[in-house]
Design an enzyme around this catalytic site. Structure first.
Site, PDB file in Angstrom:
ATOM      1  N   THR A  18       6.658  43.680 -10.005  1.00  0.00           N
ATOM      2  CA  THR A  18       5.707  42.818 -10.722  1.00  0.00           C
ATOM      3  C   THR A  18       4.702  42.239  -9.735  1.00  0.00           C
ATOM      4  O   THR A  18       5.075  41.826  -8.628  1.00  0.00           O
ATOM      5  CB  THR A  18       6.462  41.656 -11.415  1.00  0.00           C
ATOM      6  OG1 THR A  18       7.508  42.211 -12.193  1.00  0.00           O
ATOM      7  CG2 THR A  18       5.529  40.840 -12.293  1.00  0.00           C
TER       8      THR A  18
ATOM      9  N   HIS B 181      -8.163  49.402 -13.266  1.00  0.00           N
ATOM     10  CA  HIS B 181      -6.908  49.495 -14.036  1.00  0.00           C
ATOM     11  C   HIS B 181      -7.206  49.384 -15.533  1.00  0.00           C
ATOM     12  O   HIS B 181      -8.273  48.925 -15.935  1.00  0.00           O
ATOM     13  CB  HIS B 181      -5.949  48.367 -13.644  1.00  0.00           C
ATOM     14  CG  HIS B 181      -5.275  48.596 -12.321  1.00  0.00           C
ATOM     15  ND1 HIS B 181      -5.843  48.237 -11.126  1.00  0.00           N
ATOM     16  CD2 HIS B 181      -4.076  49.174 -12.007  1.00  0.00           C
ATOM     17  CE1 HIS B 181      -5.033  48.572 -10.133  1.00  0.00           C
ATOM     18  NE2 HIS B 181      -3.959  49.140 -10.640  1.00  0.00           N
ATOM     19  N   HIS B 182      -6.188  49.745 -16.317  1.00  0.00           N
ATOM     20  CA  HIS B 182      -6.211  49.627 -17.777  1.00  0.00           C
ATOM     21  C   HIS B 182      -6.487  48.174 -18.222  1.00  0.00           C
ATOM     22  O   HIS B 182      -6.255  47.227 -17.463  1.00  0.00           O
ATOM     23  CB  HIS B 182      -4.861  50.086 -18.334  1.00  0.00           C
ATOM     24  CG  HIS B 182      -3.706  49.357 -17.692  1.00  0.00           C
ATOM     25  ND1 HIS B 182      -3.151  48.227 -18.221  1.00  0.00           N
ATOM     26  CD2 HIS B 182      -3.041  49.583 -16.526  1.00  0.00           C
ATOM     27  CE1 HIS B 182      -2.186  47.800 -17.433  1.00  0.00           C
ATOM     28  NE2 HIS B 182      -2.094  48.605 -16.386  1.00  0.00           N
TER      29      HIS B 182
ATOM     30  N   SER C 164       3.904  46.013  -3.723  1.00  0.00           N
ATOM     31  CA  SER C 164       2.797  45.972  -4.684  1.00  0.00           C
ATOM     32  C   SER C 164       2.606  47.343  -5.314  1.00  0.00           C
ATOM     33  O   SER C 164       2.010  47.460  -6.385  1.00  0.00           O
ATOM     34  CB  SER C 164       1.512  45.520  -3.996  1.00  0.00           C
ATOM     35  OG  SER C 164       1.160  46.435  -2.977  1.00  0.00           O
TER      36      SER C 164
ATOM     37  N   ASP D  85      13.245  42.117 -22.264  1.00  0.00           N
ATOM     38  CA  ASP D  85      11.832  42.322 -22.563  1.00  0.00           C
ATOM     39  C   ASP D  85      11.178  41.106 -23.202  1.00  0.00           C
ATOM     40  O   ASP D  85      10.224  41.220 -23.937  1.00  0.00           O
ATOM     41  CB  ASP D  85      11.673  43.533 -23.487  1.00  0.00           C
ATOM     42  CG  ASP D  85      10.237  44.046 -23.466  1.00  0.00           C
ATOM     43  OD1 ASP D  85       9.567  43.853 -22.437  1.00  0.00           O
ATOM     44  OD2 ASP D  85       9.801  44.610 -24.466  1.00  0.00           O
TER      45      ASP D  85
ATOM     46  N   LYS E 221      -3.912  44.944 -18.098  1.00  0.00           N
ATOM     47  CA  LYS E 221      -3.433  44.334 -16.856  1.00  0.00           C
ATOM     48  C   LYS E 221      -3.738  42.835 -16.835  1.00  0.00           C
ATOM     49  O   LYS E 221      -4.854  42.410 -17.119  1.00  0.00           O
ATOM     50  CB  LYS E 221      -4.066  45.039 -15.648  1.00  0.00           C
ATOM     51  CG  LYS E 221      -3.499  44.560 -14.330  1.00  0.00           C
ATOM     52  CD  LYS E 221      -3.746  45.551 -13.213  1.00  0.00           C
ATOM     53  CE  LYS E 221      -3.219  45.055 -11.878  1.00  0.00           C
ATOM     54  NZ  LYS E 221      -1.768  44.790 -11.874  1.00  0.00           N
TER      55      LYS E 221
ATOM     56  N   THR F  83      -1.897  45.962  -5.248  1.00  0.00           N
ATOM     57  CA  THR F  83      -2.207  47.035  -4.299  1.00  0.00           C
ATOM     58  C   THR F  83      -3.488  46.719  -3.529  1.00  0.00           C
ATOM     59  O   THR F  83      -3.563  46.922  -2.306  1.00  0.00           O
ATOM     60  CB  THR F  83      -2.357  48.378  -5.051  1.00  0.00           C
ATOM     61  OG1 THR F  83      -1.168  48.592  -5.808  1.00  0.00           O
ATOM     62  CG2 THR F  83      -2.589  49.546  -4.108  1.00  0.00           C
TER      63      THR F  83
END
Ligand SMILES: NC(=O)C1=CN([C@@H]2O[C@H](COP(=O)(O)OP(=O)(O)OC[C@H]3O[C@@H](n4cnc5c(N)ncnc54)[C@H](OP(=O)(O)O)[C@@H]3O)[C@@H](O)[C@H]2O)C=CC1
Ligand SMILES: O=C(O)C1=N[C@H](C(=O)O)C[C@H](O)C1
Length: 232
Positions: free
Chosen positions: A72, A131-132, A97, A31, A135, A142
């Site tokens: 990713t 998106h949030h 994606s 991570d 991002k 996508t």
């Protein structure tokens, strides 16, 4: 199956939960920006990290002979490089994606609609993704796949972020707190709109698809996509 998680953020944690429920064991969690990790215990690796880390993570898997599923986004300038390395090392690789079954069905619907709309006059095409706010990349992976599906089936030659012209598809990328991922393709004329939308309600579909892809890839060699996994 013993799984290495390369990236342990929102997706890594959701994948851990689903993989464990399906009887798999997580043997490694990475991570941070540290490429000196040991993949030797893993049957397969799943990379949901950050755009600048994906290429190193995927390369490390090929070097270690570990099949890798990458979700990713935002690193695709290096996609051909990774395909060559995979072939050179006789590795196993899936990039998608979007791993959700729903979006992969939506990809097929999008191509079919584009083919139907291509000869019809008077409609312009536009795309929107939401998106949030965490991002890192825009437009979403996508949205790029959807644009490619339209380009392959119409006379459009490319896409542009926030703008478009006669030859390109405009993609508007919106960032709104907590939104897991919404994609819309709209064909507009003076008299009506034809619109298709996929709305993810949470990250479960993405994560389940990635685990299913890892189960499918484990004993294979080569480069694949979600169409192969899902038999679409
Ligand atoms: N294909 C698909 O179906 C989907 C793809 N995605 C994509 O997956 C990626 C991850 O998404 P998400 O989990 O929401 O993002 P998060 O930001 O929640 O998670 C990414 C994690 O990667 C960590 N990280 C940073 N550097 C490295 C490194 N060198 N190696 C491994 N991990 C590292 C980050 O740590 P830190 O925070 O400390 O930097 C963070 O915890 C994004 O690119 C996203 O677009 C997302 C959903 C579905
Ligand atoms: O970053 C995300 O969250 C997502 N990323 C992927 C993308 O860029 O298309 C897939 C999904 O939409 C969620």
């Amino acid at each position: 199956m013993k799984i290495a998680l390369l990236g342990y953020g929102k997706m890594g944690k959701t994948i851990e939960k689903i993989a464990t429920e399906r009887g798999h064991t997580i043997v490694l969690k990475v991570d941070k920006d540290d490429s000196n990790y040991d993949l030797s215990q893993a049957d397969v690796a799943i990379d949901f990290s950050i755009p600048t880390a994906a290429v190193t993570n995927i390369s490390n898997c090929f070097e270690a002979g570990v099949p890798v599923v990458s979700g990713t986004t935002g690193w695709l300038d290096h996609y051909k490089e990774m395909i060559s390395l995979c072939k050179e090392k006789k590795g196993a690789f899936i990039y998608a994606s979007n791993y959700s079954l729903g979006v992969n069905l939506f990809f097929e619907l999008n191509k079919r609609l584009a083919k139907m709309m291509n000869p019809v006059e008077g409609y312009s095409i536009a795309m929107e993704e939401i998106h949030h706010t965490q991002k890192l990349d825009a437009p979403s992976g996508t949205a790029i796949t959807l644009a490619e599906g339209i380009i392959d089936n119409t006379n459009k030659t490319g896409w542009q972020l926030d703008q478009g012209d006669q030859n390109t598809i405009p993609i508007v990328a919106k960032r709104i707190e907590q939104v897991p991922g919404t994609h819309t393709v709209t064909y507009s004329s003076e008299v009506d709109d034809i619109e298709i939308t996929h709305t993810a309600h949470n990250r479960h579909g993405f994560a389940l698809g990635a685990v299913v892809a890892a189960e499918w890839l484990k004993d294979k060699t080569g480069v694949f996509g979600m169409k192969d996994v899902l038999g679409l």
